[in-house]
Design an enzyme around this catalytic site. Sequence first.
Site, PDB file in Angstrom:
ATOM      1  N   ASP A   1      51.635  86.866  22.678  1.00 16.94           N
ATOM      2  CA  ASP A   1      52.470  87.896  23.293  1.00 16.94           C
ATOM      3  C   ASP A   1      53.541  87.214  24.145  1.00 16.94           C
ATOM      4  O   ASP A   1      53.351  86.080  24.602  1.00 16.94           O
ATOM      5  CB  ASP A   1      51.637  88.846  24.169  1.00 16.94           C
ATOM      6  CG  ASP A   1      52.426  90.121  24.474  1.00 16.94           C
ATOM      7  OD1 ASP A   1      52.476  91.007  23.596  1.00 16.94           O
ATOM      8  OD2 ASP A   1      53.022  90.212  25.552  1.00 16.94           O
TER       9      ASP A   1
ATOM     10  N   ARG B   1      47.862  97.101  15.251  1.00 14.69           N
ATOM     11  CA  ARG B   1      46.943  98.247  15.208  1.00 14.69           C
ATOM     12  C   ARG B   1      47.077  99.173  14.012  1.00 14.69           C
ATOM     13  O   ARG B   1      46.311 100.112  13.884  1.00 14.69           O
ATOM     14  CB  ARG B   1      47.083  99.049  16.502  1.00 14.69           C
ATOM     15  CG  ARG B   1      46.484  98.340  17.693  1.00 14.69           C
ATOM     16  CD  ARG B   1      46.974  98.950  18.974  1.00 14.69           C
ATOM     17  NE  ARG B   1      48.430  98.851  19.010  1.00 14.69           N
ATOM     18  CZ  ARG B   1      49.182  99.278  19.997  1.00 14.69           C
ATOM     19  NH1 ARG B   1      48.628  99.862  21.027  1.00 14.69           N
ATOM     20  NH2 ARG B   1      50.484  99.138  19.961  1.00 14.69           N
TER      21      ARG B   1
ATOM     22  N   ARG C   1      55.922  92.698  14.550  1.00 16.98           N
ATOM     23  CA  ARG C   1      54.611  93.248  14.936  1.00 16.98           C
ATOM     24  C   ARG C   1      53.706  93.499  13.721  1.00 16.98           C
ATOM     25  O   ARG C   1      52.925  94.454  13.712  1.00 16.98           O
ATOM     26  CB  ARG C   1      54.788  94.534  15.740  1.00 16.98           C
ATOM     27  CG  ARG C   1      55.457  94.320  17.090  1.00 16.98           C
ATOM     28  CD  ARG C   1      54.572  93.491  17.977  1.00 16.98           C
ATOM     29  NE  ARG C   1      54.852  93.557  19.379  1.00 16.98           N
ATOM     30  CZ  ARG C   1      54.496  94.550  20.208  1.00 16.98           C
ATOM     31  NH1 ARG C   1      53.886  95.574  19.814  1.00 16.98           N
ATOM     32  NH2 ARG C   1      54.770  94.466  21.469  1.00 16.98           N
TER      33      ARG C   1
ATOM     34  N   ARG D   1      39.832  93.234  17.013  1.00 17.99           N
ATOM     35  CA  ARG D   1      40.284  93.493  18.381  1.00 17.99           C
ATOM     36  C   ARG D   1      39.155  94.080  19.222  1.00 17.99           C
ATOM     37  O   ARG D   1      38.972  93.697  20.377  1.00 17.99           O
ATOM     38  CB  ARG D   1      41.472  94.446  18.306  1.00 17.99           C
ATOM     39  CG  ARG D   1      41.961  95.020  19.589  1.00 17.99           C
ATOM     40  CD  ARG D   1      42.886  94.058  20.301  1.00 17.99           C
ATOM     41  NE  ARG D   1      43.487  94.729  21.433  1.00 17.99           N
ATOM     42  CZ  ARG D   1      42.869  94.983  22.580  1.00 17.99           C
ATOM     43  NH1 ARG D   1      41.634  94.599  22.745  1.00 17.99           N
ATOM     44  NH2 ARG D   1      43.489  95.607  23.554  1.00 17.99           N
TER      45      ARG D   1
HETATM   46  O1  CP3 Z   1      52.520  90.539  14.794  1.00 10.42           O
HETATM   47  C1  CP3 Z   1      53.297  90.103  15.644  1.00 10.42           C
HETATM   48  O2  CP3 Z   1      54.458  90.512  15.760  1.00 10.42           O
HETATM   49  C2  CP3 Z   1      52.848  88.969  16.534  1.00 10.42           C
HETATM   50  C3  CP3 Z   1      52.422  89.257  17.837  1.00 10.42           C
HETATM   51  C4  CP3 Z   1      53.276  89.953  18.887  1.00 10.42           C
HETATM   52  C5  CP3 Z   1      52.681  90.836  19.833  1.00 10.42           C
HETATM   53  N1  CP3 Z   1      53.629  91.151  20.768  1.00 10.42           N
HETATM   54  C6  CP3 Z   1      51.277  91.288  19.800  1.00 10.42           C
HETATM   55  C7  CP3 Z   1      50.880  92.481  20.567  1.00 10.42           C
HETATM   56  C8  CP3 Z   1      54.621  89.810  19.245  1.00 10.42           C
HETATM   57  C9  CP3 Z   1      55.723  89.043  18.547  1.00 10.42           C
HETATM   58  C10 CP3 Z   1      54.824  90.574  20.435  1.00 10.42           C
HETATM   59  C11 CP3 Z   1      56.107  90.637  21.156  1.00 10.42           C
HETATM   60  C12 CP3 Z   1      56.240  91.496  22.330  1.00 10.42           C
HETATM   61  N2  CP3 Z   1      55.298  91.811  23.270  1.00 10.42           N
HETATM   62  C13 CP3 Z   1      57.458  92.076  22.742  1.00 10.42           C
HETATM   63  C14 CP3 Z   1      58.801  91.880  22.052  1.00 10.42           C
HETATM   64  C15 CP3 Z   1      58.926  92.635  20.800  1.00 10.42           C
HETATM   65  C16 CP3 Z   1      58.997  94.126  20.933  1.00 10.42           C
HETATM   66  O3  CP3 Z   1      58.110  94.769  20.364  1.00 10.42           O
HETATM   67  O4  CP3 Z   1      59.907  94.621  21.606  1.00 10.42           O
HETATM   68  C17 CP3 Z   1      57.209  92.810  23.923  1.00 10.42           C
HETATM   69  C18 CP3 Z   1      58.223  93.612  24.699  1.00 10.42           C
HETATM   70  C19 CP3 Z   1      55.842  92.620  24.247  1.00 10.42           C
HETATM   71  C20 CP3 Z   1      55.099  93.136  25.442  1.00 10.42           C
HETATM   72  C21 CP3 Z   1      53.968  93.999  25.074  1.00 10.42           C
HETATM   73  N3  CP3 Z   1      52.809  93.560  24.487  1.00 10.42           N
HETATM   74  C22 CP3 Z   1      53.868  95.383  25.251  1.00 10.42           C
HETATM   75  C23 CP3 Z   1      54.936  96.266  25.861  1.00 10.42           C
HETATM   76  C24 CP3 Z   1      52.620  95.775  24.760  1.00 10.42           C
HETATM   77  C25 CP3 Z   1      52.008  97.152  24.832  1.00 10.42           C
HETATM   78  C26 CP3 Z   1      52.579  98.052  23.839  1.00 10.42           C
HETATM   79  C27 CP3 Z   1      51.908  97.901  22.520  1.00 10.42           C
HETATM   80  O5  CP3 Z   1      52.589  97.683  21.520  1.00 10.42           O
HETATM   81  O6  CP3 Z   1      50.679  98.021  22.526  1.00 10.42           O
HETATM   82  C28 CP3 Z   1      51.985  94.625  24.229  1.00 10.42           C
HETATM   83  C29 CP3 Z   1      50.663  94.567  23.595  1.00 10.42           C
HETATM   84  C30 CP3 Z   1      50.591  93.943  22.239  1.00 10.42           C
HETATM   85  N4  CP3 Z   1      51.220  92.793  21.844  1.00 10.42           N
HETATM   86  C31 CP3 Z   1      49.787  94.401  21.151  1.00 10.42           C
HETATM   87  C32 CP3 Z   1      49.979  93.490  20.097  1.00 10.42           C
HETATM   88  C33 CP3 Z   1      49.301  93.497  18.769  1.00 10.42           C
HETATM   89  C34 CP3 Z   1      48.859  95.610  21.182  1.00 10.42           C
HETATM   90  C35 CP3 Z   1      47.683  95.292  22.018  1.00 10.42           C
HETATM   91  C36 CP3 Z   1      46.389  95.843  21.479  1.00 10.42           C
HETATM   92  O7  CP3 Z   1      45.947  95.414  20.411  1.00 10.42           O
HETATM   93  O8  CP3 Z   1      45.815  96.670  22.181  1.00 10.42           O
END
Ligand code: CP3
Length: 349
Positions: free
Chosen positions: A75, A29, A25, A38
């Site tokens: 994602d 943020r 990640r 964003r």
């Molecule tokens: O930088 C990176 O790692 C690349 C991008 C990436 C994102 N999500 C961007 C993201 C990757 C590899 C993921 C994987 C992901 N997404 C997982 C597996 C890894 C882990 O963290 O367990 C899961 C379960 C998700 C599903 C997901 N996406 C959730 C539960 C959420 C909300 C919670 C949160 O962290 O905000 C997201 C949103 C998300 N995915 C964001 C980002 C940068 C935040 C969204 C925003 O900017 O508002």
Amino acid sequence: MTVKKPLVQALQGKSDCQIPLWMMRQAGRYLPEYKKLRAEAGDFLSLCYSPSLAAEVTLQPIRRFDFDAAILFSDILVVPDALGQRVWFVTGEGPKLEPLDQNDFSGLDIGKINSHLAPVFETVSRVKDGLEDNKALIGFCGAPWTVATYMVAGEGTKEQAPARLWAYQDEQAFSRLIDILTEASIIYLKGQIEAGVDVVQIFDSWAGSLAENEREKWCLEPLRKISRAIKEAHPEIPIIGFLRGAPLVYQEMAKIADIEGVGIDTASDIDFARETLSGKKTIQGNLDPLALLAGGDALDEGIDRILEGFGETAFIFNLGHGILPETPIAHVEYLVAKVRAYSKATRGA
Ligand code: CP3
């Protein structure tokens, strides 16, 4: 001469290359430049499907911290979206999905994966153009089980109870869903590889909630199938499996021929992980994201334990789970400097 990428070298089993470093990640943020872009992009999925913006966000942490790898900005839930189950993100709440009809999900269509996810493949090509030769680009997908937990519940859930319950009540139907996701993941990862990623990681963030025999069926078996299919098509691309919350699974992962790397999570015992995996797989992990947030002695001790435990083996420095939004930038800078200094002192690289 081709320039060596430390991440790829480590995944080829080398323990004398520069210790590669990236963070799960890492685009997100905690970075002011991410928050700015964003806000301009509007909703989260539009950002994922905008190749120019997604490529920019992918590269932001590399510019700032000089990590050894960029991870594609996308994602895991773009896959259900591509299959035809509507997905959206609510700020402060996380992902939401239109309810899946457990009696009839024949509408899910793997035939649309490539066209729907074409913008993500375009992001990969653009990032490749902006990345130095010694940096690797990591592609990824969610593992079928983890993606299924969101598809079944329609949102994130604490113990993934809706998906676990359905798997017990109607194993055949759940198995069909896992098969669809296995197939979809293979198509999606192949598309990313054909567009230019150097390595792929499969995120099974919720592997830990399953009973052991269920984990064999829903996590390990799909991982074997996906890695086999990717290796057959692209033998040169290393694969990292990250099954969070189930340390004993490393014994099984050590035996999967088609994966090169095993991501270990925060709670994993360092000695156990080394004894189980070293010499068989490249270990990736496992600094506690909260130690990185806290800084000070907690951060120093966390980094030291990992470097001492894994420094002599084929190893990739990473967190045990994703970086938290409140993490101070200065702590990340400190981490990078410390790992680099250790690598120079002990490996000369
Ligand atoms: O930088 C990176 O790692 C690349 C991008 C990436 C994102 N999500 C961007 C993201 C990757 C590899 C993921 C994987 C992901 N997404 C997982 C597996 C890894 C882990 O963290 O367990 C899961 C379960 C998700 C599903 C997901 N996406 C959730 C539960 C959420 C909300 C919670 C949160 O962290 O905000 C997201 C949103 C998300 N995915 C964001 C980002 C940068 C935040 C969204 C925003 O900017 O508002």
